[in-house]
Design an enzyme around this catalytic site. Structure first.
Site, PDB file in Angstrom:
ATOM      1  N   LYS A 176      27.203  49.410   9.188  1.00  0.00           N
ATOM      2  CA  LYS A 176      26.196  50.467   9.170  1.00  0.00           C
ATOM      3  C   LYS A 176      24.855  49.989   8.617  1.00  0.00           C
ATOM      4  O   LYS A 176      24.792  49.145   7.731  1.00  0.00           O
ATOM      5  CB  LYS A 176      26.695  51.656   8.344  1.00  0.00           C
ATOM      6  CG  LYS A 176      27.840  52.403   8.992  1.00  0.00           C
ATOM      7  CD  LYS A 176      28.088  53.759   8.373  1.00  0.00           C
ATOM      8  CE  LYS A 176      28.656  53.683   7.006  1.00  0.00           C
ATOM      9  NZ  LYS A 176      29.103  55.001   6.504  1.00  0.00           N
ATOM     10  N   PHE A 224      24.395  34.421  -7.369  1.00  0.00           N
ATOM     11  CA  PHE A 224      23.268  35.334  -7.552  1.00  0.00           C
ATOM     12  C   PHE A 224      23.533  36.349  -8.668  1.00  0.00           C
ATOM     13  O   PHE A 224      22.594  36.896  -9.255  1.00  0.00           O
ATOM     14  CB  PHE A 224      22.981  36.088  -6.254  1.00  0.00           C
ATOM     15  CG  PHE A 224      22.304  35.270  -5.191  1.00  0.00           C
ATOM     16  CD1 PHE A 224      21.002  34.816  -5.352  1.00  0.00           C
ATOM     17  CD2 PHE A 224      22.967  34.942  -4.022  1.00  0.00           C
ATOM     18  CE1 PHE A 224      20.369  34.059  -4.378  1.00  0.00           C
ATOM     19  CE2 PHE A 224      22.355  34.185  -3.028  1.00  0.00           C
ATOM     20  CZ  PHE A 224      21.054  33.743  -3.207  1.00  0.00           C
ATOM     21  N   LEU A 225      24.806  36.611  -8.953  1.00  0.00           N
ATOM     22  CA  LEU A 225      25.139  37.621  -9.958  1.00  0.00           C
ATOM     23  C   LEU A 225      24.794  37.158 -11.368  1.00  0.00           C
ATOM     24  O   LEU A 225      24.749  37.975 -12.292  1.00  0.00           O
ATOM     25  CB  LEU A 225      26.626  37.979  -9.876  1.00  0.00           C
ATOM     26  CG  LEU A 225      27.127  38.455  -8.510  1.00  0.00           C
ATOM     27  CD1 LEU A 225      28.608  38.820  -8.597  1.00  0.00           C
ATOM     28  CD2 LEU A 225      26.307  39.642  -8.009  1.00  0.00           C
ATOM     29  N   HIS A 260      32.491  59.199  -1.901  1.00  0.00           N
ATOM     30  CA  HIS A 260      31.276  59.425  -1.117  1.00  0.00           C
ATOM     31  C   HIS A 260      31.242  60.826  -0.508  1.00  0.00           C
ATOM     32  O   HIS A 260      30.633  61.037   0.539  1.00  0.00           O
ATOM     33  CB  HIS A 260      31.162  58.371  -0.015  1.00  0.00           C
ATOM     34  CG  HIS A 260      30.964  56.987  -0.537  1.00  0.00           C
ATOM     35  ND1 HIS A 260      31.967  56.278  -1.178  1.00  0.00           N
ATOM     36  CD2 HIS A 260      29.886  56.164  -0.534  1.00  0.00           C
ATOM     37  CE1 HIS A 260      31.511  55.089  -1.530  1.00  0.00           C
ATOM     38  NE2 HIS A 260      30.251  54.997  -1.164  1.00  0.00           N
TER      39      HIS A 260
END
Length: 404
Positions: free
Chosen positions: A169, A196-197, A281
């Site tokens: 999506k 990256f964390l 959600h």
């Protein structure tokens, strides 16, 4: 494969009259790759420059890199050094991306950059480097540009790595509604680099933990146990595997990504509206948008999960000790279990909007114990009010104990 059939069993003519109606039936295979790629900005690593391209990519390759502002500040020098070392003909479009700027204006900014750069339609995928908002914006822009342009995702946040970066999506907000405009347009390839964390702040690490906890609660009891035993340390150590945690890092991230993809694979276009990954959600989109910029996405999701856990307990689907464990893990991960907007009026409006989104039925996933879920269509306003009150009391008691 495509078939074309006239609406007549007799071919092109019926009683001497030409056929005026046809049925077109076609199927398009969907294939995209998601994989862990450590040190993606190491110039010796060819993954970034080779991602998402067909055989015979031109040399030197050309890439438009859409990079979130903070990511550019932290990693821009390394990214440019990578481009130079790999002989990349590139342009970097820096985009500030957060929920309040997740609009069509951001999409137009990306499409203008695509036009300026003059990307080829199939062989020069746009590369999105940033969090979930940036990847959603770039994905929507690419789905619209020339009706379908390939792109590559490099998530730099935990929520991007385990959730926003792995599905099909795209979307932006419209008015007061979250992701009301969007498409289904999966990236050709997603490169997952936990390094990256290391520079992600604690709150955004907790934010991503909510989506990992979602998978644990609705389908992976072992993952829940890992979060219960190691979740706090994973956040403390930024998923970098310090002090012997590396196997746990790999297992938690691997289980979270696999669990999400396992649920998405057979239903990418959401033709089936009963989706267990919709857990968390149902109420969160309204809560998140009403509270902007106060709540992050994962924080709103956690509020939703706390609410539905209490509803499930009242229905006998979750035991009291399981509910306590769930709420304790949420708090241990630095996530909220209460917010002032968790009140009957707002929750009722949120549920009504979800019913419209799910084609007239609640299709509400509730936890069944820890590690399973069921769908219900009959949650009442009274249940919402009781659950909200229960969480208020829990939050108040926790605060008085000095934990909040």
């Amino acid at each position: 494969m495509t078939t074309l059939a006239p609406r007549s069993p007799h071919g092109l003519f019926t009683s001497g009259e030409p056929v005026r109606s046809w049925t077109v039936s076609t199927a398009k295979p969907v294939r995209y790759e998601v994989g862990f790629t450590p040190d993606v900005l190491d110039p010796r690593n060819p993954a970034l420059v080779g991602a998402g391209v067909p055989d015979g990519d031109p040399v030197p390759p050309r890439r438009l890199l859409v990079v979130e502002t903070t990511v550019d500040e932290l990693y821009g020098d390394r990214l440019r050094a990578y481009g130079e070392a790999r002989g990349l003909d590139y342009e970097i479009h820096v985009l500030t991306a957060h929920e309040q700027l997740k609009t069509m204006d951001a999409v137009f900014s990306v499409t203008e950059a695509m036009d300026r750069f003059g990307i080829a339609r199939r062989s020069e995928p746009v590369v999105a480097i940033g969090g979930g908002v940036l990847m959603d914006v770039v994905g929507l822009a690419c789905s619209l540009y020339r009706r379908s342009t390939p792109y590559v995702r490099v998530p730099t946040t935990l929520i991007g790595l385990v959730d926003a970066g792995v599905g099909a999506k795209t979307g932006v907000n419209f008015g007061p509604y979250k992701n009301r405009l969007g498409t289904y347009h999966p990236a050709a390839q997603t490169l997952l680099d936990p390094r990256f964390l290391a520079t992600l702040d604690r709150r955004h690490l907790s934010n991503g933990m909510a989506e990992i906890l979602k998978i644990a609660l609705i389908k992976d009891r072992d993952l829940f146990g890992l979060l219960e035993n190691h979740g706090g340390r994973l956040v403390d150590e930024h998923f970098q595997g310090d002090r012997g945690l590396d196997p746990v890092v790999r297992e938690v991230l691997g289980r979270a990504v696999h669990g999400m993809l396992e649920e998405l694979q057979g239903n990418l276009w959401e033709s089936e509206l009963e989706r267990v990954v919709d857990y968390g959600h149902s109420f969160s989109p309204t809560l998140e948008m009403r509270a902007l910029p106060e709540l992050l996405h994962g924080e709103a999701v956690c509020l939703d999960m706390a609410l539905t856990t209490v509803i499930a307990e009242e229905r006998g689907l979750v035991l009291p000790r399981e509910r306590r464990r769930i709420l304790d893990v949420m708090c241990g991960l630095g996530l909220p279990v209460w917010h002032r907007l968790c009140e009957p009026g707002v929750l009722g409006e949120a549920l009504a909007d979800t019913v419209r989104h799910r084609d007239g039925s609640q299709r509400l996933p509730l936890p069944l114990g820890i590690g399973d879920a069921v769908f219900v269509d009959d949650v009442t306003p009274g249940e919402l009010a009781d659950a909200a009150l229960s969480l208020t009391l829990y939050h108040t008691a926790d605060k008085e104990d000095g934990h909040a």
